[in-house]
Design a protein around this motif. Structure first.
Motif, PDB file in Angstrom:
ATOM      1  N   UNK A   1       0.749  -1.012  -0.041  1.00  0.00           N
ATOM      2  CA  UNK A   1       0.048   0.003  -0.023  1.00  0.00           C
ATOM      3  C   UNK A   1       0.890   1.252  -0.035  1.00  0.00           C
ATOM      4  N   UNK A   2       0.849   2.281  -1.103  1.00  0.00           N
ATOM      5  CA  UNK A   2       1.595   3.383  -1.073  1.00  0.00           C
ATOM      6  C   UNK A   2       3.121   2.965  -0.965  1.00  0.00           C
ATOM      7  N   UNK A   3       3.656   2.315  -1.608  1.00  0.00           N
ATOM      8  CA  UNK A   3       5.105   1.619  -1.453  1.00  0.00           C
ATOM      9  C   UNK A   3       5.508   1.102  -0.080  1.00  0.00           C
ATOM     10  N   UNK A   4       4.530   0.887   0.726  1.00  0.00           N
ATOM     11  CA  UNK A   4       4.674   0.272   1.930  1.00  0.00           C
ATOM     12  C   UNK A   4       4.022  -1.154   2.173  1.00  0.00           C
ATOM     13  N   UNK A   5       5.122  -2.136   2.471  1.00  0.00           N
ATOM     14  CA  UNK A   5       4.648  -3.483   2.458  1.00  0.00           C
ATOM     15  C   UNK A   5       4.076  -3.828   4.163  1.00  0.00           C
TER      16      UNK A   5
END
Lengths: 474, 139
Positions: free
Chosen positions: B127-131
Motif C-alpha cells: 500500500x503506497x510503497x509500504x509492505x
C-alpha cells in the motif's frame, strides 16, 4: 442466524453461509453463547461445514473459542470413503491431552508436605520454554517411541503394564509410520521427550471435593478427600512440526484433488489419498510421542511421591487425547458407518459397553477429564449414549479461553496472581512469571458452567469435582 | 535494520503485523517480531551465520514457510537467530542468511514457546510503497 433449539443447543443452519454442506451446532447456555459469539467461533464452525464429505453436523463444545481454521472445541466427522482429513482439524499440538492419576493419600495426611511435594515435582519434571528433556534419545530409539507410544515408555521402565488399559487407544495408535515424520520434526522432538512444556500445560495436585455418582467414581478409583494428580501435556515440538509439514503439503495437494477452502488453515485432502494416509500415519506417530511423554511424566510423579510421602503407587484413572483424528464406527441416519472423527480441543466420551473400553470400564463408561483453569476446579465426567448419538462420542475439553494473553497480562501482575492463589491455599510453581499471568483463572470461561452444559445436554455426566492444592506450570 | 512491527491479539494466541519499505524488509521485520516473542533478543549475540532457502506456491505461503524455518532452526537445532538478512526474494522463493548463536539455558532468556506459524488471517499487502505482512502464531 443462530437458532436456539433448547437451553443447551444452538443450530447454525446450512443457509447461514454459502457453501455449507451440513448444519453446525454449538452446545452452550445463554451466557456461554454470548461469550462464544464475541469471537470468530461461529464463523469457524460454519467454515468447517463447507468441507467435503462430512456427515452429521459441524460441532462446537461449550468451551469453544476461536482457533485457526477449526475452532478450539470443534468436532467434525468425515466419511472415510468420500471425506477429507485436515491437519488443521487436529491442530498443531497433536494429542495434547490430559491424564489423571489417583493416589492412596487423603488430603489431611499430606497437607503439611504439599509444598515439599510440588517443589520435588518441579525439580524432577523438566518444564518451561527452551528446556531439554532429561533423556535425549537417538533417532532410531525415537522411531520406537513413535511406533509404540506409552508401551515404549513402559518397556523402558517408565511405568508398568497395568497402565496401558487406562490410556485412550491403549497408549499406541496403530499404523504409525516414523518414516513419514520429517527429520525436522524429529530434531524438535528428540530433546523434548519427557518434558511438560509451557503455555497452558501443567501438572496439578488436587483433592476430590465432591462426588456426584459414587458407584461410577468408585469404578474409576476415586473417593471424597482423595489426592489426585492431573497432567496436561502433548507431543511438543515434534507434533507441532508434523502439523506444519502436512499443512504445507495439504496446501499444495488440494489443487490436485479439486478442493478449495474458505480459509487456508482448513487445507485438507481426501482420507483415501496418499497424502491423507501419510498424514494420518505421521499424526499417529506424533500422538504416540505424546502418550510416551505423559507416561514418563507419570513415572517421575510416582518417584516424587515415593520420595516425599513414602509411596509411589499412583494409578492412572484415564488418559484422553484432546487434539486427534480417529477412525471410529458411528450410527449415521440409522446405519453404522466408518468415520474419521476430528477432535480439535474436544474429548472422546464413549459410553458403557463400548468395545474400545477396557473390561473394567465396560459397565460404566469412559472417564472424561475436564481440567479447569489455574486455581479453579476440575471435573471427571463419564461418556454417555447420547454423546454417541449426537456428538460422535465427544464432549468438552476444559474451560476454554475467554481473554487474550496480552489482555490477561495487562490486567494482572504475577505477584497479584501468586498472592491470590496463596490466599486460597494453593501453591504455585511456575517457570515463567509472564506465562503465569497469561494463564490466570479469569482468562478462561467458567469451567463449572461449561460442565453444566455438557451434563445438561447429556453428552457426558458429572462424576467428581476436584479442587487444586498445588500447581506446576511451564 | 528498521524494527517495525506490532503484536496483534487473538483469543488464545498471538499475531504480528510487520511493515517495511520493501517486501524484504517486511519479511525481515516479521522474523525479528517472531524471535522477540520467543526470547529476549538482547540476550543473543549474533556470532554465527546460517543460510535459509525457502520455496512456496505464493507470497503468503512463503511468509509462513520463512517464519516456520526460523522457528525450526530455534526449536529443532537450538540456534537462536537475532539478525535476518534476506538476499533474494521473489513471490515464491527466498534466500537469506541469519545470524545468532546456539541457545544456552544459562545465557538466554526465553519468553514464550511458539508452537507454529498459522495461515489464520494471513496477509501480504502493498500500500503506497509500504509492505505490510500479518501472521498469527499458535502459542
Amino acid at each position: 442466524m443462530l437458532k436456539k433449539l433448547d437451553n443447551y443447543r444452538h443450530l447454525i443452519p446450512k443457509s447461514y453461509k454459502q457453501g455449507m454442506r451440513i448444519d453446525g451446532m454449538i452446545y452452550a447456555d445463554d451466557e456461554l453463547i454470548k461469550q462464544i459469539e464475541k469471537d470468530l467461533t461461529k464463523e469457524q464452525v460454519a467454515n468447517v461445514a463447507t468441507l467435503p464429505g462430512l456427515v452429521g453436523r459441524s460441532l462446537a463444545m461449550p468451551d469453544a473459542h476461536q482457533g485457526y481454521g477449526f475452532c478450539i472445541g470443534g468436532v467434525a466427522a468425515a466419511d472415510v470413503d468420500e471425506g477429507i482429513v485436515s491437519a488443521g482439524g487436529v491442530g498443531f499440538d497433536i494429542n495434547c491431552g490430559v491424564r489423571l492419576l489417583s493416589t492412596p493419600f487423603e488430603v489431611d495426611g499430606i497437607r503439611a508436605k504439599l509444598e515439599q511435594l510440588i517443589n520435588q515435582l518441579f525439580r524432577d519434571i523438566p518444564c518451561g520454554t527452551g528446556r531439554k528433556g532429561l533423556l535425549e534419545v537417538t533417532k532410531s530409539e525415537l522411531d520406537k517411541v513413535l511406533i509404540n507410544g506409552a508401551q515404549w515408555a513402559i518397556t523402558n521402565n517408565y511405568g508398568d503394564d497395568k497402565d496401558i488399559a487406562r490410556i485412550e487407544e491403549y497408549g499406541k495408535i496403530p499404523d504409525a509410520d516414523p518414516s513419514l515424520v520429517s527429520r525436522r520434526a524429529k530434531d524438535r522432538g528428540q530433546h523434548q521427550l519427557g518434558t511438560l512444556g509451557s503455555g497452558n500445560h501443567f501438572l496439578e495436585i488436587q483433592v476430590v471435593d465432591e462426588i456426584y455418582e459414587p458407584e461410577v467414581a468408585s469404578k474409576f478409583g476415586l473417593h471424597h478427600n482423595q489426592i489426585v494428580v492431573l497432567i496436561h501435556s502433548g507431543s511438543r515440538g515434534l507434533g507441532h512440526q508434523v502439523c506444519t509439514d502436512y499443512l504445507d503439503m495439504m496446501q499444495n495437494g488440494m489443487k490436485k484433488y479439486g478442493i478449495s477452502v474458505v480459509d487456508r488453515q482448513l487445507a485438507c485432502v481426501p482420507i483415501k489419498s496418499v497424502e491423507g494416509q501419510n498424514y494420518l500415519k505421521a499424526m499417529a506417530a506424533s500422538a504416540n510421542f505424546a502418550f510416551a511423554n505423559r507416561q514418563m511424566i507419570t513415572h517421575w510423579t510416582r518417584e516424587a511421591f515415593k520420595r516425599i510421602l513414602g509411596r509411589g503407587d499412583l494409578k492412572i484413572v484415564y488418559d484422553v487425547c484432546h487434539n486427534i483424528a480417529k477412525y471410529e464406527n458411528h450410527d449415521v441416519d440409522g446405519s453404522q458407518k466408518r468415520l474419521l472423527v476430528h477432535r480439535k480441543g474436544a474429548t472422546r466420551a464413549f459410553p458403557k459397553n463400548h468395545p474400545a473400553l477396557p473390561d473394567d470400564l465396560r459397565d460404566v463408561g469412559q472417564p472424561v477429564l475436564i481440567p479447569g483453569s489455574m486455581g479453579t476446579c476440575s471435573y471427571v465426567l463419564v461418556g454417555t449414549d447420547k454423546a454417541m448419538k449426537e456428538t460422535f462420542g465427544s464432549s468438552c475439553h476444559g474451560a476454554g479461553r475467554a481473554m487474550s494473553r496480552t489482555q490477561a497480562k495487562k490486567e494482572t501482575s504475577a505477584d497479584q496472581l501468586l498472592n491470590e492463589m496463596k490466599s486460597k491455599g494453593i501453591y504455585v510453581r511456575g517457570e515463567s512469571r509472564s506465562g503465569l499471568t497469561e494463564e490466570k483463572p479469569d482468562a478462561y470461561k467458567d469451567v463449572s458452567r461449561v460442565v453444566e452444559v455438557v451434563h445438561g445436554a447429556g453428552i457426558a455426566r458429572k462424576v467428581a469435582k476436584m479442587l487444586p492444592l498445588a500447581v506446576m506450570k511451564g | 535494520m528498521q524494527k517495525d512491527y506490532s503484536i496483534l491479539e487473538h483469543p488464545s494466541d498471538l499475531g504480528i503485523e510487520a511493515q517495511g519499505s520493501s517486501l524484504i524488509e517486511a519479511f525481515q521485520n516479521a522474523a525479528t517480531a517472531l524471535m522477540s516473542i520467543i526470547l529476549d533478543l538482547k540476550t543473543v549475540t549474533a556470532t554465527e551465520c546460517r543460510h535459509i532457502t525457502v520455496s512456496a506456491i505464493d507470497e503468503e505461503q512463503l511468509l509462513v514457510k520463512w517464519l516456520s524455518e526460523i522457528l525450526y532452526v530455534y526449536d529443532g537445532q537450538r540456534f537462536a537467530c537475532s539478525e535476518f538478512n534476506i538476499a533474494e526474494l521473489d513471490r515464491t522463493h527466498l534466500e537469506a542468511s541469519v545470524r545468532g548463536e546456539m541457545f544456552l539455558e544459562t545465557k538466554h532468556r526465553p519468553k514464550l514457546d511458539v508452537k507454529a506459524v498459522t495461515y489464520h488471517q494471513l496477509s501480504v499487502k502493498e500500500n503506497d510503497n509500504k509492505w505490510i505482512v500479518r501472521v498469527f502464531f499458535d502459542i
